[in-house]
Design a protein around this motif. Structure first.
Motif, PDB file in Angstrom:
ATOM      1  N   ARG A   3       0.851  -1.192   0.000  1.00  0.00           N
ATOM      2  CA  ARG A   3       0.000   0.000   0.000  1.00  0.00           C
ATOM      3  C   ARG A   3       0.886   1.241   0.000  1.00  0.00           C
ATOM      4  N   ASP A  12      -3.570  11.610 -12.088  1.00  0.00           N
ATOM      5  CA  ASP A  12      -4.532  10.780 -11.358  1.00  0.00           C
ATOM      6  C   ASP A  12      -5.979  11.175 -11.624  1.00  0.00           C
ATOM      7  N   GLU A  59      -2.514   3.633  -3.472  1.00  0.00           N
ATOM      8  CA  GLU A  59      -2.317   2.575  -4.462  1.00  0.00           C
ATOM      9  C   GLU A  59      -2.153   1.246  -3.732  1.00  0.00           C
ATOM     10  N   GLY A  62       0.722  -0.866  -6.738  1.00  0.00           N
ATOM     11  CA  GLY A  62       0.974   0.039  -7.845  1.00  0.00           C
ATOM     12  C   GLY A  62      -0.248   0.497  -8.620  1.00  0.00           C
ATOM     13  N   ALA A  63      -1.437   0.027  -8.251  1.00  0.00           N
ATOM     14  CA  ALA A  63      -2.662   0.413  -8.973  1.00  0.00           C
ATOM     15  C   ALA A  63      -3.499   1.371  -8.121  1.00  0.00           C
ATOM     16  N   PHE A  64      -4.119   2.334  -8.767  1.00  0.00           N
ATOM     17  CA  PHE A  64      -4.993   3.297  -8.092  1.00  0.00           C
ATOM     18  C   PHE A  64      -6.057   2.550  -7.287  1.00  0.00           C
ATOM     19  N   TYR A  67      -8.837   7.752  -3.140  1.00  0.00           N
ATOM     20  CA  TYR A  67      -8.329   9.104  -2.967  1.00  0.00           C
ATOM     21  C   TYR A  67      -9.046   9.778  -1.812  1.00  0.00           C
TER      22      TYR A  67
END
Length: 185
Positions: A3, A12, A59, A62-64, A67
């Motif tokens: 994470r 983004d 993330e 490595g992936a969104f 937010y």
């Protein structure tokens, strides 16, 4: 899972807009009825940055994944020491500690700015037990409930207000607070 929490960038915004648009159309975390277009999301991002407030991205591997951001609580000068936090987590990322990590990072960034209060406005109180529990776990207290203030998906929705006191000593502010002359998000 690895994470990562980092500052959001303009790169983004497509992922942010997709997640928010999904929530607008399918969820009750926001009372918007139509997803904002990319230009509007960029405007909101720029307003938060203009106030020098944090907008963070999480993330997973490595992936969104999520937010969160802080925005001025209200436009009047006396409110310049308070912000409202907003957090959105991808459905597949829920239950992996992403929300808590983001909220804790947001709180620490706002506290470091010398601000006094962070407000969480959690809509659909009946089905948002996880969000309310998350805020409680981070130290927020319930400040009240707006009953049946939103109409979405053919039903009335409540909003639970939660508040975190970032400087519980109640002393005189040392920082100047937010400059609220630039408009709100």
């Amino acid at each position: 899972m690895i994470r990562t929490i980092r500052d959001a960038t303009e790169q983004d915004l497509d992922a942010i807009a997709r997640l928010y648009g999904h929530e607008v159309l399918n969820g009750t975390a926001t009372f918007e009825l139509d997803p904002p277009d990319p230009r509007e999301m960029r405007r909101r991002f720029e307003v938060v940055r203009r106030h020098r407030l944090p907008w963070l991205v999480a993330e997973l591997d490595g992936a969104f994944a999520a937010y969160a951001y802080a925005s001025p609580f209200r436009p009047r000068p006396a409110y310049r020491y308070g912000v409202e936090g907003s957090i959105y987590v991808e459905p597949a990322a829920r239950g992996h500690g992403v929300g808590r990590a983001l909220l804790e990072a947001l709180v620490e960034r706002v506290r470091a700015m010398g601000l006094r209060h962070m407000i969480g406005a959690i809509s659909d109180s009946d089905s948002s037990a996880a969000s309310i529990a998350l805020h409680r776990a981070v130290g927020f207290r319930e400040a009240g409930v707006y009953r049946q203030v939103g109409w979405k998906f053919e039903r009335w929705l409540d909003v639970t207000l939660m508040q975190l006191d970032l400087a519980p000593d109640g002393g005189r502010p040392e920082a100047p607070g937010l400059d609220l002359t630039g408009g709100l998000a």
